[in-house]
Design a protein around this motif. Structure first.
Motif: not given
Length: 581
Positions: A111-139
């Motif tokens: 769901m929209y506020d699921d926060g399990r993918a925080a590490q994946d969000a950090a990887r995406a931000r390191e790659a230059g994508l401006l995403v929040q932890n609960s966004w669709g890409l990390p999940k």
């Protein structure tokens, strides 16, 4: 104070025409059948339930489809002589799953506020994508890693599956939350199978659902290895599953739902190069079209399940926040819509994107190319049930009037972490002080939402967003006259409340536009949206709320969540007339 507004004028389409709007919310699916002048001919509601454990929030995607079928039949009951000109679907923003080509789920819906993918969000931000932890890409990255190739997962049932012998439940996991059973098959305790035989499989990492490029299984969690999807598997947003089931074949997603999966709305393209670095298979991604594009027609099987006529055009939709914005009519530059439901979402209209380096404010794109900036807070009416699970809202609203302002300050997050007006994954709900009574606490929660709403508007002003247009209240909480007036008083600016406050009406307007019944989306919305009430702020009340608002701003700043420049801007605006900004 409130006064009645004029209803919208004119018609869209012929006398026998109506359009269907389908809204997948957190707690229910709502369907509206509306004519071109906004008259609601029928409506239907079906409940949804989810599973929350810590930062995890899942729903069973099969329940979405069942609820759409139930609510659609209710909306269309007794309306066989009405021609349904088209339909569009909105859903929660950032909710994703994996499904097969026929729209059958292969994983839970994260769901929209699921926060399990925080590490994946950090990887995406390191790659230059401006995403929040609960966004669709990390999940999406989390799903690719957790549900991978081998053993029949991410494919039709046959050799390890979701689907069961008979219709019994899958193996119990004890706590009612999807989790790995001893044989790797996901199940949940005591409430039936998640899907039916033939609907696909859900198997944890280790049994595999995505194949590695070399043909072996994907390396362990966090490897970021290159993978390719099994044939037919695709990443989907919540609305995509419904439109695919309606059409009976794979259909494109819309750019609005794709935004939080890192779709680039300015270039109108997926960032394939970065996705390859992150290990997200290109073949897993759907095609993307602008909202309002025709993407299919209702097939015979879906017509039998939903009652929607065969051949009804299916139009690409938008997220629930954008749908509510359309339903408010806030589509001219400088106009804003505040959607208060389980959480709080603010959306506005602008000729250019509102830039925000933190990613707290993001920009959807309207069908004709203009921009819809805004953000989504985790504060909202959903927090009320946590404090008062068996409350009578009307009775507590009445009692709360004696507590303006309340004796305590509340920050009523509906779930852990904050997304807007600041980014704080570790934020938690709080109450400063000891309330004198239940009525005092209820008042503090209602006011806390209003203070957060004001801080959101102050943040948008700080970022240079156009703010000189009207403000509209929509969402389920807009049914409360007391809360509406309280919010207008706290904000110190007028607010409109439409006759219909549901996002589903916005999707009916988008369907009318997408099928050619209106020249522009703004025109379709203007004809459908009727203003019920215009709320005027009471200056004396606004002054009463200034000090507690400043105290909340200071508390958020003290906790390290709210940046100092934004806090200073919010305090400075307390001395200004914000009625038009």
């Amino acid at each position: 104070m409130a006064h009645e507004g004029a209803a919208g004028k004119g018609r869209t389409g012929g006398d026998g025409d109506a359009w269907l709007g389908i809204d997948l919310g957190t707690q229910s699916v709502r369907v509206l059948l509306a004519t071109g002048d906004g008259t609601v001919l029928g409506s239907g509601v079906a409940p949804l339930r989810g599973r929350r454990t810590g930062v995890r929030h899942e729903q069973d995607p099969g329940d979405w489809w069942d609820a759409v079928c139930t609510a659609s039949r209710a909306a269309l009951a007794g309306r066989s002589r009405v021609r349904v000109g088209g339909l569009a679907v909105c859903a929660t923003s950032g909710t994703v799953l994996l499904m097969d080509g026929s729209g059958r789920p292969l994983t839970p819906g994260l769901m929209y506020d699921d926060g399990r993918a925080a590490q994946d969000a950090a990887r995406a931000r390191e790659a230059g994508l401006l995403v929040q932890n609960s966004w669709g890409l990390p999940k999406a990255l989390w799903l690719v890693r957790e549900y991978r190739a081998g053993g029949g997962a991410l494919g039709s049932v046959g050799g390890g599956a979701l689907g069961t012998v008979g219709d019994g439940a899958l193996g119990s996991v004890g706590d009612g939350v999807l989790g790995s059973g001893g044989n790797g098959v996901l199940g949940r305790a005591g409430d039936g199978a998640l899907g039916r035989a033939g609907d696909g499989a859900m198997v944890r990492a280790g049994d595999g659902a995505l194949e590695s490029a070399g043909g072996g299984s994907l390396a362990g969690a966090g490897s970021g290895g290159r993978v390719r999807p099994r044939p037919g598997a695709r990443l989907a947003h919540q609305a995509d599953m419904i439109t695919t089931r309606l059409a009976g074949h794979p259909v494109p997603t819309d750019s609005s739902h794709a935004l939080k999966t890192a779709y680039d709305l300015e270039r109108e393209a997926w960032p394939y190069t970065v996705f390859a670095e992150l290990g997200l298979p290109r073949g897993l991604l759907p095609d993307v079209v602008r909202p309002g594009s025709r993407i299919g027609e209702v097939c015979a099987d879906a017509a039998e399940r939903t009652g929607i006529p065969v051949g009804t055009p299916v139009v690409a939709g938008m997220t629930d926040g954008c749908a509510a914005q359309i339903a408010s009519g806030a589509l001219r530059e400088g106009s804003w819509n505040s959607v208060l439901g389980t959480t709080l979402v603010l959306k506005g209209a602008a000729s250019r994107p509102v830039r925000d380096a933190t990613g707290v404010v993001y920009n959807h794109r309207a069908p004709e190319g203009s921009w819809l900036p805004g953000g989504a807070s985790s504060v909202g009416a959903g927090a009320l049930a946590g404090y008062f699970p068996d409350a009578s809202p009307a009775a507590l609203d009445q009692a709360a009037q004696a507590h303006e302002p309340a004796s305590v300050i509340a920050y009523p997050l509906a779930s852990p972490g904050e997304r807007f007006p600041f980014l704080a994954p570790d934020a938690a709900a709080f109450v400063v002080g000891k309330p004198a009574s239940d009525a005092d606490l209820w008042a503090a929660l209602l006011q806390g939402v209003g203070y957060t709403e004001r801080l959101c508007l102050d943040t948008l002003h700080f970022l240079g967003a156009p703010m000189d247009g009207p403000l509209t209240f929509t969402g389920g909480a807009a049914r409360s006259p007391y809360w509406n007036q309280l919010r207008a008083d706290i904000l110190g600016r007028p607010a409109r409340v439409p006759v219909q406050t549901e996002p589903a009406l916005g999707m009916a307007a988008l369907a009318a536009y997408g099928t050619g019944a209106a020249p522009t989306l703004e025109d379709a919305a203007a004809r459908m949206v009727r203003v019920r009430t215009v709320l005027e702020p009471r200056p004396a009340r606004t002054a009463l709320f200034a000090d507690p608002y400043a105290r909340l701003v200071g508390e958020l700043e003290r906790r390290g969540w709210l940046p100092e420049p934004v806090a200073a801007h919010a305090r400075a605006r307390l001395d200004l007339d914000t009625a038009a900004s």
